[in-house]
Enzyme design. Structure first.
Site, PDB file in Angstrom:
ATOM      1  N   GLY A  77       0.816  -1.148  -0.083  1.00  0.00           N
ATOM      2  CA  GLY A  77       0.025  -0.066   0.037  1.00  0.00           C
ATOM      3  C   GLY A  77       0.950   1.355   0.083  1.00  0.00           C
ATOM      4  N   TYR A 105     -13.340  -2.534  11.338  1.00  0.00           N
ATOM      5  CA  TYR A 105     -11.989  -2.198  11.225  1.00  0.00           C
ATOM      6  C   TYR A 105     -11.087  -2.528  12.276  1.00  0.00           C
ATOM      7  CZ  TYR A 105      -8.224   1.038  10.415  1.00  0.00           C
ATOM      8  OH  TYR A 105      -7.053   1.745  10.387  1.00  0.00           O
ATOM      9  N   ASP A 145      -2.884  -7.471  -5.004  1.00  0.00           N
ATOM     10  CA  ASP A 145      -3.992  -7.267  -4.051  1.00  0.00           C
ATOM     11  C   ASP A 145      -3.660  -8.116  -2.992  1.00  0.00           C
ATOM     12  OD1 ASP A 145      -6.224  -7.665  -2.275  1.00  0.00           O
ATOM     13  OD2 ASP A 145      -7.678  -7.948  -3.636  1.00  0.00           O
ATOM     14  N   ASN A 166       1.444  -2.510   5.519  1.00  0.00           N
ATOM     15  CA  ASN A 166       0.804  -1.142   5.598  1.00  0.00           C
ATOM     16  C   ASN A 166      -0.675  -1.149   4.911  1.00  0.00           C
ATOM     17  OD1 ASN A 166       0.727   2.023   5.895  1.00  0.00           O
ATOM     18  ND2 ASN A 166       0.671   1.645   3.785  1.00  0.00           N
ATOM     19  N   SER A 219      -3.710   0.090  14.267  1.00  0.00           N
ATOM     20  CA  SER A 219      -4.428   1.517  14.617  1.00  0.00           C
ATOM     21  C   SER A 219      -4.666   1.425  16.006  1.00  0.00           C
ATOM     22  CB  SER A 219      -5.680   1.510  13.779  1.00  0.00           C
ATOM     23  OG  SER A 219      -6.480   2.554  14.285  1.00  0.00           O
ATOM     24  N   SER A 232       1.178   3.543  -2.391  1.00  0.00           N
ATOM     25  CA  SER A 232       0.963   4.412  -3.792  1.00  0.00           C
ATOM     26  C   SER A 232       0.361   5.553  -3.131  1.00  0.00           C
ATOM     27  CB  SER A 232      -0.114   3.615  -4.768  1.00  0.00           C
ATOM     28  OG  SER A 232      -1.191   3.132  -3.945  1.00  0.00           O
TER      29      SER A 232
HETATM   30  P1  NAP Z   1      -4.764   5.453   2.526  1.00  0.00           P
HETATM   31  O1  NAP Z   1      -4.277   6.809   2.104  1.00  0.00           O
HETATM   32  O2  NAP Z   1      -6.257   5.119   2.081  1.00  0.00           O
HETATM   33  O3  NAP Z   1      -3.773   4.460   1.251  1.00  0.00           O
HETATM   34  C1  NAP Z   1      -4.249   3.237   1.278  1.00  0.00           C
HETATM   35  C2  NAP Z   1      -3.124   2.209   0.695  1.00  0.00           C
HETATM   36  O4  NAP Z   1      -3.324   0.636   0.968  1.00  0.00           O
HETATM   37  C3  NAP Z   1      -3.144   2.785  -0.818  1.00  0.00           C
HETATM   38  O5  NAP Z   1      -1.790   2.600  -1.431  1.00  0.00           O
HETATM   39  C4  NAP Z   1      -3.856   1.527  -1.466  1.00  0.00           C
HETATM   40  O6  NAP Z   1      -3.595   1.327  -2.604  1.00  0.00           O
HETATM   41  C5  NAP Z   1      -3.341   0.432  -0.706  1.00  0.00           C
HETATM   42  N1  NAP Z   1      -4.425  -0.602  -0.670  1.00  0.00           N
HETATM   43  C6  NAP Z   1      -5.471  -0.701  -0.320  1.00  0.00           C
HETATM   44  N2  NAP Z   1      -6.019  -2.105  -0.401  1.00  0.00           N
HETATM   45  C7  NAP Z   1      -5.039  -2.720  -0.835  1.00  0.00           C
HETATM   46  C8  NAP Z   1      -5.153  -4.186  -1.375  1.00  0.00           C
HETATM   47  N3  NAP Z   1      -6.075  -4.978  -1.366  1.00  0.00           N
HETATM   48  N4  NAP Z   1      -3.613  -4.488  -1.794  1.00  0.00           N
HETATM   49  C9  NAP Z   1      -2.699  -3.598  -2.084  1.00  0.00           C
HETATM   50  N5  NAP Z   1      -2.628  -2.384  -1.673  1.00  0.00           N
HETATM   51  C10 NAP Z   1      -3.946  -1.877  -1.055  1.00  0.00           C
HETATM   52  O7  NAP Z   1      -4.667   4.883   3.747  1.00  0.00           O
HETATM   53  P2  NAP Z   1      -3.303   5.510   4.855  1.00  0.00           P
HETATM   54  O8  NAP Z   1      -4.209   6.332   5.785  1.00  0.00           O
HETATM   55  O9  NAP Z   1      -1.990   5.528   4.475  1.00  0.00           O
HETATM   56  O10 NAP Z   1      -3.287   3.875   5.739  1.00  0.00           O
HETATM   57  C11 NAP Z   1      -2.043   3.279   5.763  1.00  0.00           C
HETATM   58  C12 NAP Z   1      -2.216   2.173   6.996  1.00  0.00           C
HETATM   59  O11 NAP Z   1      -2.297   2.942   8.345  1.00  0.00           O
HETATM   60  C13 NAP Z   1      -3.535   1.217   6.984  1.00  0.00           C
HETATM   61  O12 NAP Z   1      -3.270  -0.005   7.254  1.00  0.00           O
HETATM   62  C14 NAP Z   1      -4.511   2.058   7.939  1.00  0.00           C
HETATM   63  O13 NAP Z   1      -5.276   1.226   8.431  1.00  0.00           O
HETATM   64  C15 NAP Z   1      -3.454   2.581   8.852  1.00  0.00           C
HETATM   65  N6  NAP Z   1      -3.808   3.596   9.482  1.00  0.00           N
HETATM   66  C16 NAP Z   1      -4.412   4.853   9.206  1.00  0.00           C
HETATM   67  C17 NAP Z   1      -4.785   5.934   9.899  1.00  0.00           C
HETATM   68  C18 NAP Z   1      -5.068   7.166   9.476  1.00  0.00           C
HETATM   69  O14 NAP Z   1      -5.616   8.037  10.284  1.00  0.00           O
HETATM   70  N7  NAP Z   1      -4.627   7.544   8.240  1.00  0.00           N
HETATM   71  C19 NAP Z   1      -4.769   5.759  11.433  1.00  0.00           C
HETATM   72  C20 NAP Z   1      -4.196   4.463  11.744  1.00  0.00           C
HETATM   73  C21 NAP Z   1      -3.927   3.255  10.999  1.00  0.00           C
HETATM   74  P3  NAP Z   1      -4.114   1.959  -4.053  1.00  0.00           P
HETATM   75  O15 NAP Z   1      -3.814   3.443  -4.193  1.00  0.00           O
HETATM   76  O16 NAP Z   1      -3.862   1.139  -5.117  1.00  0.00           O
HETATM   77  O17 NAP Z   1      -5.699   1.788  -3.650  1.00  0.00           O
END
Ligand code: NAP
Length: 251
Positions: free
Chosen positions: A15, A158, A66, A93, A145, A17
């Site tokens: 993840g 989640y 995926d 991630n 998280s 990107s």
């Molecule tokens: P984000 O901006 O929505 O980015 C999600 C990333 O995961 C994207 O690169 C997406 O790829 C990839 N992804 C989703 N489904 C996938 C799959 N089936 N296979 C491969 N790649 C996949 O999310 P983020 O906020 O950076 O979150 C990253 C991690 O941190 C997650 O695990 C999330 O639960 C965790 N987290 C985030 C927060 C927050 O507040 N942002 C807080 C706590 C934990 P595409 O672009 O190709 O879709």
């Protein structure tokens, strides 16, 4: 020897990107790792990141998969091993969120969240471990998280996926620690990415920031800095831990 460098290591960031994954991939490359940038559908964004890293002299490739599909994950590892070598640093991630009442959650939504957030790390670890065990060295960091520790209303599915990943982390740390592999998790609070923007409005985000002791939301770089530390030899003796990165919100 205490060493914060990731020289001569191959790092897979799932993840990568968008959001936190981009910051982790950048930080790992700057620390010296060859980086595999995984994405599911945001191909152009992953390619732009790899171009940026290569322009700076780092080794990087994109790998589409995926993470919830075992055949995709197997193919992804074959590509990485051919192009960069065996993965010794794995950052699970990739994730999806879901803000929904349990009564309104479909089977498909449950499967998407669990396949991405819990089965994905399992598949990526299963594929990485044989080489790590053979080399008697490896680092795995799972991005969970704070909701996976505390639970959250309207985020039961989640939170369950992340809570499951917390115990997967602790259990695997015990299982593979004797083989020279550490497994840890980072538990971010709210971090400014697409995921958060999709869930909360501007005023809600401002309210949230005011509740956080350091007075702001997290940045992807806040998470990346700790992640790279855990990937390095400097963190050799940290294993099976879940480290909150939340500005003191859960303190
Ligand atoms: P984000 O901006 O929505 O980015 C999600 C990333 O995961 C994207 O690169 C997406 O790829 C990839 N992804 C989703 N489904 C996938 C799959 N089936 N296979 C491969 N790649 C996949 O999310 P983020 O906020 O950076 O979150 C990253 C991690 O941190 C997650 O695990 C999330 O639960 C965790 N987290 C985030 C927060 C927050 O507040 N942002 C807080 C706590 C934990 P595409 O672009 O190709 O879709």
């Amino acid at each position: 020897m205490v060493d914060g460098s990731l020289q001569n290591r191959v790092c897979l960031v799932t993840g990568a990107s968008r959001g936190i994954g981009v910051a982790i991939a950048r930080a790992a490359a700057v620390a010296g790792a060859a980086v595999a940038v995984n994405y599911r559908s945001s191909r152009r964004q992953a390619e732009l990141l790899v171009e940026e890293l290569r322009d700076l002299g780092h080794q990087a490739i994109t790998v589409q998969a995926d993470v919830g599909s075992s055949s995709d994950v197997a193919k992804m590892y074959t590509t990485i091993e051919r192009e960069l070598g065996p993965v010794s640093l794995l950052v699970n991630n990739a994730g999806v969120s879901l803000r929904e009442l349990v009564t309104h959650t479909s089977d498909e939504q449950w499967e998407l969240v669990m396949n991405t957030n819990l089965k994905g790390p399992f598949l990526c670890c299963r594929q990485a471990l044989p080489n790590m065990i053979r080399n008697r060295w490896g680092r795995i960091v799972n991005i969970v998280s704070i909701w996976g520790l505390l639970g959250a209303s309207c985020e039961s599915v989640y939170a369950a996926s992340k809570g499951g990943l917390v115990l997967f982390t602790k259990s695997l740390a015990k299982e593979v620690g004797p083989s020279g592999i550490t497994v840890n998790a980072l538990a971010p609070g709210p971090v400014e990415t697409d995921m958060l923007a999709e869930e909360l409005t501007g005023p809600e985000l401002q309210d949230l920031a005011e509740q956080i002791p350091v007075g702001r939301l997290g940045s992807p770089e806040d998470v990346a800095a700790i992640c790279v530390f855990l990937l390095s030899s400097a963190a050799n003796y940290i294993n099976g831990q879940v480290i909150p990165v939340d500005g003191g919100w859960t303190a």
